[in-house]
Design a protein around this motif. Structure first.
Motif, PDB file in Angstrom:
ATOM      1  N   GLY A 175       0.791  -1.232   0.000  1.00 36.20           N
ATOM      2  CA  GLY A 175       0.000   0.000   0.000  1.00 36.20           C
ATOM      3  C   GLY A 175       0.815   1.271   0.000  1.00 36.20           C
ATOM      4  N   LEU A 176       1.994   1.242   0.642  1.00 32.09           N
ATOM      5  CA  LEU A 176       2.780   2.467   0.797  1.00 32.09           C
ATOM      6  C   LEU A 176       4.263   2.132   0.871  1.00 32.09           C
ATOM      7  CD1 LEU A 176       2.055   5.459   3.157  1.00 32.09           C
ATOM      8  CD2 LEU A 176       4.330   4.487   3.042  1.00 32.09           C
ATOM      9  N   TYR A 177       5.052   2.920   0.138  1.00 31.31           N
ATOM     10  CA  TYR A 177       6.510   2.837   0.171  1.00 31.31           C
ATOM     11  C   TYR A 177       7.049   4.257   0.251  1.00 31.31           C
ATOM     12  CZ  TYR A 177       5.624  -1.853  -1.613  1.00 31.31           C
ATOM     13  OH  TYR A 177       5.163  -3.133  -1.766  1.00 31.31           O
ATOM     14  N   ALA A 178       8.179   4.432   0.916  1.00 32.95           N
ATOM     15  CA  ALA A 178       8.826   5.738   0.965  1.00 32.95           C
ATOM     16  C   ALA A 178      10.330   5.538   0.876  1.00 32.95           C
ATOM     17  CB  ALA A 178       8.461   6.496   2.239  1.00 32.95           C
ATOM     18  N   ILE A 179      11.018   6.509   0.294  1.00 29.81           N
ATOM     19  CA  ILE A 179      12.462   6.378   0.093  1.00 29.81           C
ATOM     20  C   ILE A 179      13.074   7.774  -0.011  1.00 29.81           C
ATOM     21  CG2 ILE A 179      12.261   6.249  -2.439  1.00 29.81           C
ATOM     22  CD1 ILE A 179      14.524   4.098  -2.312  1.00 29.81           C
ATOM     23  N   THR A 180      14.308   7.901   0.415  1.00 32.36           N
ATOM     24  CA  THR A 180      15.004   9.176   0.276  1.00 32.36           C
ATOM     25  C   THR A 180      15.378   9.391  -1.181  1.00 32.36           C
ATOM     26  OG1 THR A 180      17.198   8.210   0.623  1.00 32.36           O
ATOM     27  CG2 THR A 180      15.984   8.949   2.593  1.00 32.36           C
ATOM     28  N   LYS A 181      15.607  10.652  -1.526  1.00 30.01           N
ATOM     29  CA  LYS A 181      16.008  10.967  -2.897  1.00 30.01           C
ATOM     30  C   LYS A 181      17.304  10.246  -3.258  1.00 30.01           C
ATOM     31  CE  LYS A 181      17.882  14.973  -3.821  1.00 30.01           C
ATOM     32  NZ  LYS A 181      18.029  16.434  -4.091  1.00 30.01           N
ATOM     33  N   ASP A 182      18.284  10.299  -2.385  1.00 31.34           N
ATOM     34  CA  ASP A 182      19.572   9.681  -2.690  1.00 31.34           C
ATOM     35  C   ASP A 182      19.417   8.194  -2.973  1.00 31.34           C
ATOM     36  OD1 ASP A 182      20.781  12.109  -2.368  1.00 31.34           O
ATOM     37  OD2 ASP A 182      21.576  11.688  -0.360  1.00 31.34           O
ATOM     38  N   ALA A 183      18.638   7.495  -2.142  1.00 34.67           N
ATOM     39  CA  ALA A 183      18.463   6.058  -2.325  1.00 34.67           C
ATOM     40  C   ALA A 183      17.671   5.756  -3.594  1.00 34.67           C
ATOM     41  CB  ALA A 183      17.774   5.448  -1.112  1.00 34.67           C
ATOM     42  N   ALA A 184      16.655   6.570  -3.887  1.00 36.43           N
ATOM     43  CA  ALA A 184      15.848   6.341  -5.086  1.00 36.43           C
ATOM     44  C   ALA A 184      16.679   6.515  -6.349  1.00 36.43           C
ATOM     45  CB  ALA A 184      14.660   7.300  -5.102  1.00 36.43           C
ATOM     46  N   LEU A 185      17.493   7.565  -6.389  1.00 30.40           N
ATOM     47  CA  LEU A 185      18.306   7.820  -7.579  1.00 30.40           C
ATOM     48  C   LEU A 185      19.446   6.814  -7.697  1.00 30.40           C
ATOM     49  CD1 LEU A 185      18.451  11.733  -7.520  1.00 30.40           C
ATOM     50  CD2 LEU A 185      16.906  10.243  -8.815  1.00 30.40           C
ATOM     51  N   ARG A 186      19.955   6.371  -6.561  1.00 28.48           N
ATOM     52  CA  ARG A 186      21.076   5.422  -6.578  1.00 28.48           C
ATOM     53  C   ARG A 186      20.634   4.028  -6.996  1.00 28.48           C
ATOM     54  NH1 ARG A 186      22.082   5.577  -1.643  1.00 28.48           N
ATOM     55  NH2 ARG A 186      21.302   3.535  -0.967  1.00 28.48           N
ATOM     56  N   THR A 187      19.469   3.596  -6.515  1.00 30.33           N
ATOM     57  CA  THR A 187      19.045   2.208  -6.740  1.00 30.33           C
ATOM     58  C   THR A 187      18.068   2.039  -7.890  1.00 30.33           C
ATOM     59  OG1 THR A 187      17.136   2.365  -5.230  1.00 30.33           O
ATOM     60  CG2 THR A 187      19.294   1.784  -4.262  1.00 30.33           C
ATOM     61  N   GLY A 188      17.315   3.094  -8.231  1.00 32.62           N
ATOM     62  CA  GLY A 188      16.255   2.953  -9.224  1.00 32.62           C
ATOM     63  C   GLY A 188      15.080   2.155  -8.709  1.00 32.62           C
ATOM     64  N   CYS A 189      14.972   2.018  -7.378  1.00 31.00           N
ATOM     65  CA  CYS A 189      13.915   1.206  -6.765  1.00 31.00           C
ATOM     66  C   CYS A 189      13.186   2.015  -5.691  1.00 31.00           C
ATOM     67  CB  CYS A 189      14.507  -0.052  -6.145  1.00 31.00           C
ATOM     68  SG  CYS A 189      15.290  -1.172  -7.348  1.00 31.00           S
ATOM     69  N   ARG A 190      12.138   1.416  -5.120  1.00 31.91           N
ATOM     70  CA  ARG A 190      11.378   2.093  -4.073  1.00 31.91           C
ATOM     71  C   ARG A 190      11.763   1.602  -2.678  1.00 31.91           C
ATOM     72  NH1 ARG A 190       5.457  -0.521  -5.583  1.00 31.91           N
ATOM     73  NH2 ARG A 190       5.893  -2.672  -4.923  1.00 31.91           N
ATOM     74  N   ILE A 191      12.612   0.586  -2.588  1.00 32.18           N
ATOM     75  CA  ILE A 191      13.161   0.119  -1.318  1.00 32.18           C
ATOM     76  C   ILE A 191      14.676   0.162  -1.412  1.00 32.18           C
ATOM     77  CG2 ILE A 191      13.364  -1.823   0.288  1.00 32.18           C
ATOM     78  CD1 ILE A 191      10.607  -2.746  -0.545  1.00 32.18           C
ATOM     79  N   GLY A 192      15.303   0.814  -0.436  1.00 31.86           N
ATOM     80  CA  GLY A 192      16.750   0.941  -0.439  1.00 31.86           C
ATOM     81  C   GLY A 192      17.433  -0.222   0.253  1.00 31.86           C
ATOM     82  N   SER A 193      18.654   0.015   0.707  1.00 31.92           N
ATOM     83  CA  SER A 193      19.450  -1.056   1.308  1.00 31.92           C
ATOM     84  C   SER A 193      19.185  -1.225   2.799  1.00 31.92           C
ATOM     85  CB  SER A 193      20.945  -0.774   1.091  1.00 31.92           C
ATOM     86  OG  SER A 193      21.298   0.490   1.630  1.00 31.92           O
ATOM     87  N   ASN A 194      18.518  -0.249   3.430  1.00 28.35           N
ATOM     88  CA  ASN A 194      18.275  -0.331   4.867  1.00 28.35           C
ATOM     89  C   ASN A 194      16.868   0.182   5.185  1.00 28.35           C
ATOM     90  OD1 ASN A 194      18.929  -0.868   7.556  1.00 28.35           O
ATOM     91  ND2 ASN A 194      19.690   1.204   7.895  1.00 28.35           N
TER      92      ASN A 194
END
Length: 228
Positions: A175-194
């Protein structure tokens, strides 16, 4: 802290639930159940974008919400069945890189309260020293298998069977995902490494994907409506 919410709403009809996003559900258009929650509970300084391939989707809601929601024009490929949530987030973050946090919220999360949306995003934004992303989960107990393998116990050892109440798994609500700009641009995904896994009640984790889900949503929502 600049926060943007991306609300994916296709203009074209769904194959599993025809005209799902605009279909009447318990007295109002399907999408408005979630949009009403956002309109009522999100801080005024958070920008909310309806993400669609056609501006008519945004215009459909204008009489109800005025100028509260902005419009993000997704390209045609991102409206196809080939595109997933990671693709949508990546395009959105790339084109709106003035924000610090991006949240992706789905109108199919028909029972997700605005209070939980706000609480989870605020909790994440206050914990950026520990997490780079966040998503909602529900907690379940029991024995789970995937691809022919036990996930949360060892059935081949005598002591590999814990108490059932200790056999806990977490399931994404989608239903909901959130991510920082840095993580979104770095990974191309909606879930980062932590990621932060924000627990919500089972009642807030319902998602509409099929006609059976749609009818169940009708039943659940009708129970919450005041009787005449």
């Amino acid at each position: 802290m600049k926060i943007a919410l991306q609300i994916p709403i296709k203009a074209r009809s769904s194959t599993r639930v025809p005209n799902k996003n605009f279909r009447n559900l318990a007295g109002k258009p399907f999408s408005t159940w979630l949009l009403d929650e956002l309109h009522e509970h999100m801080p005024a300084e958070w920008d909310i974008y309806i993400d669609s391939e056609n501006r008519s989707t945004h215009d459909f809601f204008k009489d109800r919400y005025g100028d509260r929601f902005k419009f993000h024009q997704r390209s045609e490929w991102f409206a196809s069945d080939a595109a997933n949530g990671n693709h949508l987030m990546s395009q959105f973050a790339t084109l709106h890189d003035s924000y610090d946090i991006f949240a992706q919220v789905y109108v199919t999360a028909i029972t997700l309260p605005g209070s939980i949306i706000r609480e989870s995003i605020e909790s994440f934004s206050n914990s950026l020293d520990r997490y780079d992303s966040m998503f909602l989960v529900t907690e379940k107990t029991g024995w789970f298998w995937f691809n022919g393998q036990a996930m949360n116990y060892d059935p081949h050892r005598p002591n590999g069977l814990p108490r059932s109440q200790d056999a806990i798994v977490l399931e994404e609500t989608t239903g909901l995902y959130a991510i920082t700009k840095d993580a979104a641009l770095r990974t191309g995904c909606r879930i980062g490494s932590n990621p932060m896994m924000f627990k919500v009640p089972q009642s807030s984790g319902f998602d509409v994907d099929t006609m059976e889900d749609f009818e169940e949503a009708r039943r659940l929502l009708s129970m919450t409506q005041p009787s005449e």
